[in-house]
Every structure is written in C-alpha cells, then in structure tokens.
Design an enzyme around this catalytic site. Structure first.
Site, short mmCIF file in Angstrom:
data_model
loop_
_atom_site.label_atom_id
_atom_site.label_comp_id
_atom_site.label_asym_id
_atom_site.label_seq_id
_atom_site.Cartn_x
_atom_site.Cartn_y
_atom_site.Cartn_z
CB CYS A 131 -0.89 0.11 1.24
SG CYS A 131 -2.19 -1.14 1.31
N GLY A 155 0.04 0.06 -4.94
CA GLY A 155 -1.29 -0.52 -4.83
C GLY A 155 -2.20 -0.02 -5.93
CG ASN A 207 2.63 0.16 3.48
OD1 ASN A 207 3.75 0.56 3.25
ND2 ASN A 207 2.24 -1.05 3.12
N GLY A 208 1.03 -2.03 5.69
CA GLY A 208 1.63 -3.06 6.52
C GLY A 208 0.62 -4.10 6.93
CE1 TYR A 268 8.14 -6.22 -8.97
CE2 TYR A 268 6.90 -6.15 -6.92
CZ TYR A 268 6.92 -6.14 -8.29
OH TYR A 268 5.77 -6.02 -9.00
P1 5GP Z 1 7.08 -14.95 -11.41
O1 5GP Z 1 8.19 -15.41 -12.28
O2 5GP Z 1 7.27 -15.30 -10.00
O3 5GP Z 1 5.73 -15.36 -11.92
O4 5GP Z 1 7.07 -13.36 -11.49
C1 5GP Z 1 8.18 -12.67 -11.10
C2 5GP Z 1 7.99 -11.24 -11.49
O5 5GP Z 1 7.01 -10.64 -10.64
C3 5GP Z 1 9.25 -10.46 -11.33
O6 5GP Z 1 9.46 -9.77 -12.56
C4 5GP Z 1 8.99 -9.47 -10.25
O7 5GP Z 1 9.45 -8.20 -10.65
C5 5GP Z 1 7.51 -9.47 -10.07
N1 5GP Z 1 7.12 -9.46 -8.65
C6 5GP Z 1 7.88 -9.71 -7.57
N2 5GP Z 1 7.16 -9.60 -6.44
C7 5GP Z 1 5.93 -9.26 -6.79
C8 5GP Z 1 4.75 -8.98 -6.04
O8 5GP Z 1 4.71 -9.01 -4.81
N3 5GP Z 1 3.66 -8.64 -6.78
C9 5GP Z 1 3.67 -8.59 -8.15
N4 5GP Z 1 2.57 -8.26 -8.79
N5 5GP Z 1 4.77 -8.84 -8.86
C10 5GP Z 1 5.89 -9.18 -8.20
MG MG Z 2 9.28 -7.90 -12.93
#
Ligand code: 5GP
Ligand code: MG
Length: 457
Positions: free
Chosen positions: A2, A28, A102-103, A242
C-alpha cells in the site's frame, strides 16, 4: 502493500495528495481514497481502481481542506471489496479520525477476538480498522494518550498516516518494516511512503519517520514521540529488491543504486558467457545494468514494454494465444535470433510469468537463455505486508534450483546469495527483515497469525 500520503497546512491539500498517490501508484492498484479536513467538515472520495480512474477534477474540487490523507491499496489482508477502500473514516467524540495504513498487524487474531468480545462491530475485513476501535476504547482525556494506547496494543508492520481533528499524524512500527518519511513543501508538512511523491509535488525530504516514532503535526509545528523500541530494526529488504520505485529514496538511500549494486554482485557470483544481457522489463532493468557493467557484457533490450495497456482491454477470442502477455512485452526478433542471452530478473515469486517470458524469447529464436536473479530464492511467506503469503504459491519453497530451472525452461539459472544480497545493501544486515529468504521472522509467526491473515483475504 500500500502507499500512504498525508499533508498538513496547504490550501490545495487534496490536489497534492492526489499527485502524491499518483506517484505511489505502484504500491497498490486496487483502490484509492483521499480524505480532507477543512477545520469543520471531513470530505472524502474513494473508489476501486487506479488513482487516475478514481479521481476526476470534479471529485478533487469537493475535497476542501488544509489537511489531507490518501491511500493506495494493494490488498494483503481483507478482500478486494469497496468496504475495504482506505483511508478509513469515523467521527469520535465529535472529532474526525482518518486512518491510512501500510503493513500488516501480526496480533490481529487476538485483538479481533478481544474487541468483538467487548462488543465491537467491524465494518471492513481490514486489520487497519482495529486502530479506530483501540482509539475509541482508550478512554483517555486527549488524543495523544489514546494514540499511544492504541500503538502500544498493536504488533507487526505499520506505516500510518492519519488525521485526528486538526492534526496530521504519522507513525511507524518499532521494527521499521515499511518505509515512511517526512518532507516539506514551503510551510506545509508532508508524510509519504516514498520520496518519489515529494519529487512530483516539488517538496523537500526532511527525514525518515524513525521506527517506533509517533509524529504529530499541527499549527504549532511538528512534535516527535518515541513510543516503543524494538530490540532490532527489521526494514523490509524486498522493498529495495522489487517493491519501491527506483527513483525513490527509502530507508534513507536510493533504490536504483541498491538494485544496480545487486546486479554487480550477481555478476561476480554467477559470471556468464553470452552475447548480451537483458532485463525482463521494467523491474529487472537496474540489476541488469549493474550486471552488464560488472561483467563487461553488452546490455540490450530484447523485449519492449507497451506502457499504454490499461487494466481492462478487449481480448480477442481464441485467435491469439498469450495475448495478455504479448500486449505487455514484445520481443525484438532481430535482436534475439540465434543469440545466447543472459536474462536478469529481480525476483522469482511463483515462476509463472518467468516461464511465459522465456517461452516468448524461445519463440523469437534465441539459442540459449540463462537467467540470473538479483535476490536469493523466495521460500517463506511474509506476514508483514508483502503479497506472497502462502508457501504453496512460492515456487522456491518446494522446488530445488534445478527443478525451477526446468520448470521455467532455462539453460541455466543462478540466484544471488544471501550474503551477496546483504553485502549490497546500504545498511547493516541486522537492520533488515530477510524472513522471506531465511525464515528468520523478527516477530515469530503463530498459527493464529497465518489464520487471521488467510481468513480475511
Ligand atoms: P514470477 O516469475 O514469479 O511469476 O514473477 C516474477 C515477477 O514478478 C518479477 O518480474 C517481479 O518483478 C515481479 N514481482 C515480484 N514480487 C511481486 C509482487 O509481490 N507482486 C507482483 N505483482 N509482482 C511481483
Ligand atoms: Mg518484474
């Protein structure tokens, strides 16, 4: 996850909050809301969707006030329904109270049980609502003591922006899991999850809200109270890897620089012999740059992202397979064909999108695909606000690296080591929460904790 944003002492408080939320959109995308107080009336507008979808010029105009608080929601606890849009607003003792959180609280189960036994009725399924109930039950003479009472009852991860009457409040849990900082825009005070929101409105960064610090801002200025100390800090390392925006400074250090350093370290640990390295856009770009510089391998963009995809679009019937994926990222065949490619990814969570991307690269004619990931395998669920709570969803929780390599369809796969990741950080290892990689939880998870998180999804 968030994003939270608050501002005190500006005649266009709501408009600036809108811009702040716009900058924090990545934190978010599910819903957004703004509440503004003009000294008499509490005005608010909220809705499901992106900031640009929820707010029109007209809706912003209705948000009169010199204090405002806004929130971007990414559901972690509480399902995706309109009742769960933040900020939460109530009137208590004729005083408006607004909460943006957030949290994730970790003692939710205990607090819910206790409060419900005492007759509390909850309007939402969000843990954040607990704060309101605790404030109301504090039975103190002033709001400051009520706040201290509430903050001392809740455990877990929280970065809060609140309005109580004519005060803007900011608070951060004693571990400092989530980022939160204070800035100024001329005479106005700002609190925000990330500094990219300050940049957009032309504000200046003042400092971070410290772990365990309560900040009260009103016409007299800013007051700071240390309400609790944890035995250590536990800043979320995944924010750097990330989640946060690369142009932000969080935990008082720039995110882009950290990601690039992670890429450099990765190149030292897993050298590659390949024609070029490329990121999976956009999140892998910064580590890929670092990797390329360190390994002295050219950097290419083998896939181009379309920035204009909305959240809903008309999908062709069976004709085009993987349309959703293709519309977002398109490979450049002339760059990729017959090449040995090093693909840099910031993280693998479920492994499903990576699998699709690699398939796309193969279809474009690459000879070999080698993936390097700028963090260690994600093996443990997060109870502090990142959206991968169950072990079943994390591919590395149950599979070996060899199995993951085969699942994704790679020629080789290398993850950054834990030591390498920690070495790349701008703060000492003991100041971070690394639970998703190590299972070392700063606040021990209980059965009740996972139950209360999963039940309310
Ligand atoms: P996966 O290979 O696990 O399906 O997707 C990895 C990708 O999702 C990576 O490119 C990363 O940047 C992204 N990612 C990492 N953590 C999260 C998250 O918490 N939520 C979402 N929507 N994407 C994530
Ligand atoms: Mg990605």
């Amino acid at each position: 996850m968030c994003g939270v944003f608050g501002i005190f002492g500006h005649k266009e408080a709501a408009k600036l909050t809108y811009l702040g939320l716009y900058a924090l959109q990545h934190r978010g995308e599910e819903s957004a809301g703004i509440a503004a107080f003009d000294g008499k009336r509490l005005n608010y507008q909220k809705g499901m969707g992106l900031v640009s979808e929820v707010f029109s010029e007209e809706r912003i105009k209705k948000l009169k006030g010199y204090i405002a608080v806004g929130h971007n929601r990414y559901s972690t606890t509480g399902s995706s329904i309109a009742e769960n849009i933040q900020p939460i607003l109530v009137n208590h003792k004729k005083t408006p109270v607004v909460v943006a959180h957030n949290g994730n609280f970790t003692n939710t189960y205990e607090l819910y049980s206790q409060l419900e036994k005492e007759g509390a009725i909850f309007h939402t399924t969000m843990d954040s609502e607990i704060i309101i109930h605790l404030l109301a039950r504090a039975q103190k003479d002033n709001f400051k003591d009520s706040l201290l009472y509430a903050l001392n009852k809740i455990e877990g991860a929280y970065s809060l922006a609140m309005i109580i009457g004519n005060n803007l409040i900011a608070a951060r849990d004693p571990w400092g899991f989530r980022p939160l900082c204070i800035g100024k825009l001329n005479d106005a005070y700002v609190v925000t999850s990330e500094t990219c929101a300050l940049d957009l409105i032309g504000g200046n960064y003042l400092r971070d809200v410290e772990p365990g610090e309560l900040i009260i801002i009103n016409s007299k200025g800013m007051e700071s109270i240390r309400f609790k100390t944890a035995y250590r800090k536990a800043m979320c390392i995944f924010e750097y890897i990330y989640f946060a925006r690369p142009d932000s400074n969080i935990f008082n250090y720039n995110v882009y620089l950290v990601r690039k350093q992670l890429g450099r370290q990765l190149a030292k640990e897993y050298p590659l012999i390949c024609d070029f390295v490329m990121p999976i856009p956009d999140s892998g770009s910064y580590a890929a740059l670092g990797f390329s510089e360190e390994a002295k391998i050219p950097y290419q963009l083998g896939m181009i992202r379309n920035h204009y995809i909305g959240r809903t679009f008309i999908q062709p019937s069976q004709l085009v397979r993987d349309f959703r994926v293709k519309v977002k990222l398109n490979p450049i065949k002339d760059v990729l064909k017959d090449k040995k490619v090093g693909v840099i990814e910031d993280s693998i969570v479920r492994g499903t999108t990576s699998k699709i991307r690699v398939k796309t690269l193969r279809e474009a004619g690459v000879k070999e695909v080698h993936m390097r990931v700028s963090c260690p395998p994600l093996r443990f669920p997060c109870f502090y606000g990142i959206d991968f709570p169950t072990k079943r969803e994390l591919i590395a929780a149950s599979r070996s690296i060899e199995e993951i390599k085969n699942f994704i369809g790679l020629d080789s796969l290398g993850y950054l080591s834990l030591e390498g990741m920690l070495k790349s950080m701008p703060h000492p290892p003991q100041d971070f929460c690394t639970a998703c990689f190590t299972g070392n939880y700063p606040i021990k998870p209980s059965k009740k904790m996972s139950k209360s998180i999963l039940e309310r999804r």
